[in-house]
Design a protein around this motif. Structure first.
Motif, PDB file in Angstrom:
ATOM      1  N   ALA A 145       0.832  -1.211   0.000  1.00 10.05           N
ATOM      2  CA  ALA A 145       0.000   0.000   0.000  1.00 10.05           C
ATOM      3  C   ALA A 145       0.863   1.256   0.000  1.00 10.05           C
ATOM      4  CB  ALA A 145      -0.919  -0.014   1.223  1.00 10.05           C
ATOM      5  N   LEU A 146       1.974   1.224   0.753  1.00 18.46           N
ATOM      6  CA  LEU A 146       2.890   2.375   0.783  1.00 18.46           C
ATOM      7  C   LEU A 146       3.513   2.622  -0.581  1.00 18.46           C
ATOM      8  CD1 LEU A 146       4.567   4.481   2.452  1.00 18.46           C
ATOM      9  CD2 LEU A 146       6.253   2.675   2.771  1.00 18.46           C
ATOM     10  N   LEU A 147       3.987   1.559  -1.231  1.00 16.64           N
ATOM     11  CA  LEU A 147       4.605   1.715  -2.553  1.00 16.64           C
ATOM     12  C   LEU A 147       3.594   2.206  -3.582  1.00 16.64           C
ATOM     13  CD1 LEU A 147       6.814  -1.502  -2.599  1.00 16.64           C
ATOM     14  CD2 LEU A 147       7.632   0.855  -2.422  1.00 16.64           C
ATOM     15  N   ASP A 148       2.369   1.679  -3.525  1.00 15.54           N
ATOM     16  CA  ASP A 148       1.343   2.119  -4.476  1.00 15.54           C
ATOM     17  C   ASP A 148       0.947   3.563  -4.231  1.00 15.54           C
ATOM     18  OD1 ASP A 148       1.297  -0.318  -5.737  1.00 15.54           O
ATOM     19  OD2 ASP A 148      -0.351  -1.126  -4.552  1.00 15.54           O
ATOM     20  N   ARG A 149       0.985   3.976  -2.972  1.00  9.21           N
ATOM     21  CA  ARG A 149       0.591   5.348  -2.649  1.00  9.21           C
ATOM     22  C   ARG A 149       1.657   6.357  -3.076  1.00  9.21           C
ATOM     23  NH1 ARG A 149      -0.193   4.537   2.271  1.00  9.21           N
ATOM     24  NH2 ARG A 149       1.685   5.410   3.195  1.00  9.21           N
ATOM     25  N   GLU A 150       2.923   5.994  -2.958  1.00  7.29           N
ATOM     26  CA  GLU A 150       3.997   6.944  -3.225  1.00  7.29           C
ATOM     27  C   GLU A 150       4.559   6.855  -4.634  1.00  7.29           C
ATOM     28  OE1 GLU A 150       6.997   6.669  -0.257  1.00  7.29           O
ATOM     29  OE2 GLU A 150       5.697   7.404   1.356  1.00  7.29           O
ATOM     30  N   HIS A 166       0.121  12.872  -7.842  1.00  6.07           N
ATOM     31  CA  HIS A 166       1.227  13.056  -6.892  1.00  6.07           C
ATOM     32  C   HIS A 166       1.825  14.466  -6.964  1.00  6.07           C
ATOM     33  CE1 HIS A 166       1.412   8.755  -5.804  1.00  6.07           C
ATOM     34  NE2 HIS A 166       1.145   8.527  -7.087  1.00  6.07           N
ATOM     35  N   LEU A 167       2.288  14.849  -8.152  1.00 10.14           N
ATOM     36  CA  LEU A 167       3.030  16.111  -8.259  1.00 10.14           C
ATOM     37  C   LEU A 167       2.147  17.323  -8.035  1.00 10.14           C
ATOM     38  CD1 LEU A 167       5.242  15.308 -11.386  1.00 10.14           C
ATOM     39  CD2 LEU A 167       5.735  14.890  -8.983  1.00 10.14           C
ATOM     40  N   LEU A 168       0.968  17.337  -8.658  1.00  9.41           N
ATOM     41  CA  LEU A 168       0.102  18.516  -8.560  1.00  9.41           C
ATOM     42  C   LEU A 168      -0.383  18.765  -7.126  1.00  9.41           C
ATOM     43  CD1 LEU A 168      -1.069  20.784 -10.195  1.00  9.41           C
ATOM     44  CD2 LEU A 168      -2.983  19.331 -10.827  1.00  9.41           C
ATOM     45  N   PRO A 169      -0.879  17.750  -6.384  1.00 11.23           N
ATOM     46  CA  PRO A 169      -1.243  18.023  -4.977  1.00 11.23           C
ATOM     47  C   PRO A 169      -0.059  18.487  -4.132  1.00 11.23           C
ATOM     48  CG  PRO A 169      -2.205  15.948  -5.729  1.00 11.23           C
ATOM     49  CD  PRO A 169      -1.258  16.384  -6.800  1.00 11.23           C
ATOM     50  N   LYS A 170       1.134  17.896  -4.364  1.00  8.36           N
ATOM     51  CA  LYS A 170       2.309  18.308  -3.585  1.00  8.36           C
ATOM     52  C   LYS A 170       2.677  19.761  -3.864  1.00  8.36           C
ATOM     53  CE  LYS A 170       6.544  17.022  -4.727  1.00  8.36           C
ATOM     54  NZ  LYS A 170       7.748  16.214  -4.943  1.00  8.36           N
TER      55      LYS A 170
END
Length: 816
Positions: A330-335, A518-522
C-alpha cells in the motif's frame, strides 16, 4: 458594487451628522485622540483603504481587533469604539509593507459596516466624552494627583523611559488629556487601553488608570527584586568560575591535571560497549598511550579525536525490522505510480527478509534515467522495513580515501563516507543508499570503485576496515541499495556484486497519472493553493507532457507545474482573478509558445520514406528513414549522424536486397548503376542502436522498386543477411511513441511477442501488432502493394541454403 453605492447614498441622505469612512484595523495597537502614532501596514485590505483615503481628505477610522492572532478579521472581531485620524505620511518599504504616520482627531463609534470588500468601510459618528460632571472638583484633583504619583513611580521602575513623557504628564492639568497621554504611552494590554478609550466618563477613566498603574507597579517591583537576586547569583557563579580557572592553571603548572578522570571515563565507555576482543584491546591501548602524554599535547588531541570517533559508532545497536507485506504494498502504491516490476521485486525482497532475517548478499542496483524516482524508491523501502535511512552521494568521488578514510598519520584525517554514514544512521543495520554509483571516477589517488568491492561483498564486509579506524566493523547487516543512470561506466567486478533492476522511462499515460495524483497536490500545498483556486484540465497536463517537456522522468514536468502555480498565485494575490483554470487553450499565456511539437505521420504514402521506432533516454521516439535512388556508380551515402551499428545495419540491408533482387522487382545491377542516399532526419542528434535494420531495408526496397510505403505503419527490428528479423529492446517506449504519432500498425520481431504483455493497455487497444520472423512479413505489412516474384532457376541455385533446408524447386514457393 452598485448595491454598496446605493446603500452609501441612502445612509448619507438619512444621517447627515454621520460619516461613511474607510476603516483600518489595528493589531495590538490602540490610538487615542490627539496622539501621533506610526506603524507598519502589510495586509491587503489595509493598503487598499489607505490608497482610498490618500485620494480624498486623508481621514480614516482606526479601530483595534479583539484577537491579535487573527490575520483576516471579520466584522464581529472588531471593537466598536475607535478614533477618526488624519493620515500624515506614508513611506513604502522595499519589503512590500508601508510605514504610516497618523494623528488622532476625535473619538468615534462604528454604527454599521457598509462594505467588507475590497476593504472595510463603515458608518461612524462622533462619540464625545460626557462632560456633565464637574472636572474642577476635589475628587477630580485627588484622582489626578494619585495618577501622577503612580505614573512617576511607574517611570522609575521602567528602564529607559524618556524624561519628556514624565514631564509632560506631570505638568498636565487637563484630566482628559492626562488619561489619554499616559494610557497611550504605557506598555499595557490592548484590552485595558480599549476599555479606557471606550469609557465616556472622565472620572471613571482616572479610576481605571489608577488601578492599572498600581497593578503594573506591583509587577515591576517584583520583577526588579527577582532581577537583583539573579544578578547576585550570577556574580557568585562568575567568582567561583574565576577561582576554578585559577586552580586549574596552578594545577597545570604543577603537573597535577585531571587527565586521570578523562582516562577513567574512556575505559568505562569501552567496557560498556562490550566490543570484540581485537577492538577492545586496540582502544584500551590507545587510552593507555594518551594517559602517558601531556593533556595539552598535539598527539593527545589526535588520540582523543580517534577515540571519540570510534566510540560514537553504533556498535551492537540494531533496529527491529517491522515488515508487513500488505502495508508495504500500500505504501509503494501510494507513493509511486506504475513501476510494477520494481514493486514486485521489492515485495519479494521484504518477504524473504521476513522469513530469513539474517540473509546476506541482497544488494540491489536501481538503473534508470534521471527523474524516474530511484532515490525515493529506496526511501520507501526503508520506511516499509522500519529501518534507518542514510544516503551517500558518490557522484564525482575520485579519491579512494573518501570511501575507506584517511590514515591517522595525516593532518585532518577522518573516517571514510561509509563509516560516517554508519555514525549518522545510529544503527548497525540501516538501509544505505549509494547514489549515482556510475559517476565514480578514478585518478592517481586511487580507484574508489575498487574500494567499494569490499563494502558490497557479503563474504568480506563482516570485517570492513576503515583506514582511520584500523579496527574491523561489521557491515553485513546493512541493506545496500545503489542507483545509476547507466551500466556502461560501472566496472564489471562491482556490477557483478549487484542485482540490477531496470527502471524504464515513464510513458505518457504514466506521466499524466503521476502529475495528477502526486506532483500537482504536492506543489499546490507547497505554493499555498487549493484545488478550488487553481484547476488543471486533463488536456493541460497532456500539453505539458507533449509540448513543454521531453524527458524520461518527471522532474521537468514538476518544474513546469510549479511555474504555472506561481503564475496563478500571482494573479490571485494581485486580485486579477479569484480562480484560475489552466487548459490546453490558455496554457501558452502562462508558459509561452510550445517548445516541442508532437510527432505526426505524413498524410500520404510516399516512396522511400518509412516510420521507424527508436529508444532514447527520454523515452521512445519516431525515427523516419528516407532513401533516395540516384543515377551514379553504386556509391552509398549515409547521413544523419548515424553510429557504427546503424551503418552496419544499412550495409547488411543492401547486401540482402542484392541477394534477392529478382524477388522484390529490383534491377539486378542497381549496386553498380545507382547511388543510394540513406538519411535519418535531425542530423545534429547522434543515433545508434540495433533496431533500424528492417526500417532501412523497407525504405530501400520501396525506393528501388517504386512501391510506396503505408504511412500508418511503423516498424522496429534488426535484419540479418538471410532476412531474419532479430529481437530488440525498449518495446514499451517505442510502441508508446507510435501511439502518440497516430500509428495504426507496428511490425515487431517475432521473438519480442512476449514483451507485448508489458505494454500499456491503451496502446494494445489502438495498435495492431504484426510479429515478423522474416523481412517479407514486414514488407507485406508496410508496402502498399507487395508481390513476390518467382525467382529464376539461376537465382535459386545462388540462394544461400541454411543448414537442414532443402534446395527449393523452380515451381515451389520461396522458403520463408
Amino acid at each position: 458594487m452598485s448595491e454598496v453605492l446605493n446603500k452609501k447614498e441612502e445612509i448619507l441622505t438619512t444621517e447627515e451628522n454621520h460619516l461613511v469612512i474607510p476603516v483600518l484595523v489595528l493589531r495590538g495597537l490602540v490610538l487615542f485622540p490627539q496622539m501621533v502614532l506610526h506603524f507598519d501596514v502589510g495586509r491587503d485590505k489595509s493598503i487598499l483603504a489607505l490608497n482610498q483615503v490618500m485620494t480624498s481628505n486623508r481621514q480614516i477610522f482606526l479601530v483595534a481587533q479583539k484577537n491579535i492572532r487573527e490575520d483576516d478579521p471579520k466584522v464581529e472581531d472588531l471593537y466598536k469604539v475607535g478614533v477618526v485620524a488624519q493620515v500624515k505620511q506614508i513611506i513604502k518599504s522595499p519589503g512590500g509593507t508601508w510605514r504610516v504616520l497618523v494623528e488622532g482627531m476625535y473619538r468615534a463609534k462604528m454604527i454599521e459596516v457598509v462594505s467588507e470588500t475590497p476593504y472595510f468601510e463603515a458608518l461612524v459618528r462622533g462619540f464625545p466624552l460626557k462632560t456633565t460632571r464637574n472636572l474642577k472638583s476635589a475628587l477630580c484633583d485627588a484622582l489626578m494627583r494619585t495618577v501622577k504619583d503612580l505614573f512617576e513611580e511607574y517611570c522609575f521602575l521602567t528602564p529607559r523611559m524618556p524624561k519628556e513623557l514624565v514631564i509632560n504628564a506631570l505638568v498636565s492639568e487637563d484630566p482628559i488629556h492626562l488619561v489619554e497621554y499616559i494610557a497611550g504611552n504605557m506598555q499595557i494590554e490592548v484590552e485595558d487601553k480599549q476599555a479606557i478609550l471606550t469609557q465616556s466618563d472622565p472620572l471613571k477613566r482616572l479610576e481605571m488608570l489608577a488601578k492599572l498603574l498600581e497593578s503594573e507597579n506591583d509587577i515591576l517591583s517584583l520583577e526588579q527584586e527577582i532581577q537583583e537576586k539573579v544578578k547576585g547569583q550570577i556574580d557568585k557563579n562568575q567568582r567561583e568560575y574565576y577561582l576554578r580557572e585559577q586552580m586549574r592553571a596552578i594545577s597545570g603548572e604543577l603537573g597535577e591535571d585531571d587527565l586521570q578522570q578523562e582516562v577513567d571515563d574512556y575505559y568505562q565507555k569501552i567496557s560498556k560497549l562490550k566490543l570484540e576482543q581485537e577492538v577492545a584491546e586496540k582502544l584500551n591501548k590507545e587510552v593507555e598511550r594518551m594517559s602517558k602524554l601531556p593533556s595539552n599535547s598535539h598527539e593527545a588531541g589526535v588520540i582523543r579525536g580517534y577515540l571519540d570517533s570510534v566510540l560514537e559508532l553504533p556498535w551492537n545497536k540494531f533496529t527491529i525490522d517491522k515488515i508487513d507485506i500488505k502495508k508495504a504494498k500500500a505504501l509503494l502504491d501510494r507513493e509511486h505510480y506504475g513501476l510494477q516490476k520494481v514493486k514486485e521485486r521489492i515485495l519479494e525482497l521484504l518477504a524473504v527478509r521476513k522469513l530469513a532475517p539474517d540473509i546476506k548478499g541482497q544488494i540491489i542496483c536501481l538503473v534508470g534515467p534521471p527523474g524516474v524516482g530511484k532515490t525515493s524508491i529506496a526511501r520507501s523501502i526503508a520506511k516499509s522495513m522500519g529501518r534507518k535511512y542514510v544516503r551517500i552521494s558518490l557522484g564525482g568521488v575520485r579519491d579512494e580515501s573518501d570511501i575507506r578514510g584517511h590514515r591517522k598519520t595525516y593532518i585532518g584525517s577522518m573516517p571514510g563516507r561509509i563509516m560516517a554514514a554508519m555514525k549518522q544512521s545510529g544503527s548497525t543495520n540501516p538501509l544505505m543508499l549509494l547514489d549515482e554509483v556510475d559517476k565514480l571516477g578514478n585518478d592517481f589517488r586511487g580507484d574508489p570503485s575498487a574500494a567499494l568491492l569490499e563494502v558490497l561483498d557479503s563474504e568480506q564486509n563482516h570485517a570492513f576496515r576503515d583506514h582511520y579506524l584500523e579496527v574491523p566493523f561489521d557491515l553485513s547487516h546493512v541493506l545496500f541499495i545503489a542507483t545509476a543512470n547507466s551500466l556502461d561506466t560501472i566496472p564489471a567486478p562491482l556490477l557483478d556484486r549487484m542485482e540490477v533492476i531496470e527502471i524504464t522511462s515513464y510513458t505518457r499515460e504514466e506521466k499524466f497519472h503521476i502529475a495528477k495524483e502526486h506532483l500537482l497536490p504536492k506543489q499546490r500545498k507547497r505554493h499555498g493553493l487549493t484545488a478550488s483556486k487553481v484547476k488543471f484540465d486533463d488536456d493541460a497536463i497532456y500539453a505539458l507532457i507533449d509540448n513543454y517537456t521531453r524527458e524520461a522522468g518527471v522532474r521537468s514536468l514538476e518544474r513546469q507545474l510549479a511555474s504555472l502555480l506561481r503564475k496563478a498565485a500571482k494573479r490571485i494575490v494581485s486580485g486579477d482573478s479569484k480562480k484560475v483554470i489552466i487548459s490546453n487553450e490558455n496554457i501558452t499565456e502562462y508558459l509561452g509558445p510550445r517548445k516541442f511539437k508532437p510527432e505526426e505521420i505524413q498524410g500520404v504514402d510516399e516512396i522511400g520514406l518509412v516510420n521507424g521506432l527508436a529508444w532514447t533516454s527520454v523515452g521512445g521516439e519516431m525515427l523516419q528513414v528516407e532513401v533516395a535512388v540516384l543515377d551514379g556508380s553504386g556509391k552509398v551515402e549515409l547521413t544523419g549522424s548515424l553510429g557504427d551499428v546503424m551503418k552496419e545495419s544499412a550495409m547488411a540491408a543492401i547486401s540482402y536486397i542484392r541477394s534477392k533482387w529478382e524477388i522484390y522487382g529490383v534491377e539486378h545491377d542497381f549496386y553498380k548503376t545507382k547511388d543510394l542516399h540513406i538519411h535519418v532526419p535531425e542530423g545534429a542528434v547522434p543515433k545508434d542502436g540495433p533496431s533500424a535494420g528492417v526500417t532501412i531495408c523497407t525504405a530501400l526496397v520501396s525506393a528501388l522498386s517504386g512501391v510506396p510505403v503505408k504511412q500508418e505503419v511503423a516498424m522496429t527490428g534488426e535484419i540479418t543477411l538471410r532476412g531474419r528479423v532479430l529481437p530488440i529492446g525498449g518495446l514499451k517506449e517505442k510502441t508508446m511513441a507510435a501511439y502518440r504519432a497516430g500509428i495504426k500498425t507496428v511490425a515487431i520481431p517475432k521473438e519480442n511477442e512476449p514483451d507485448l504483455a508489458e505494454i500499456d493497455p491503451i496502446v494494445r487497444d489502438n495498435i495492431k501488432f504484426v510479429p515478423a520472423e522474416k523481412i517479407d512479413t514486414v514488407l507485406e505489412t508496410a508496402l502498399v502493394k507487395f508481390s513476390k516474384k518467382k525467382p529464376s532457376p539461376a537465382l535459386l541455385e545462388s540462394l544461400p541454403i541454411e543448414e537442414g533446408q532443402e534446395m527449393p524447386k523452380a515451381n515451389s514457393p520461396i522458403p520463408q
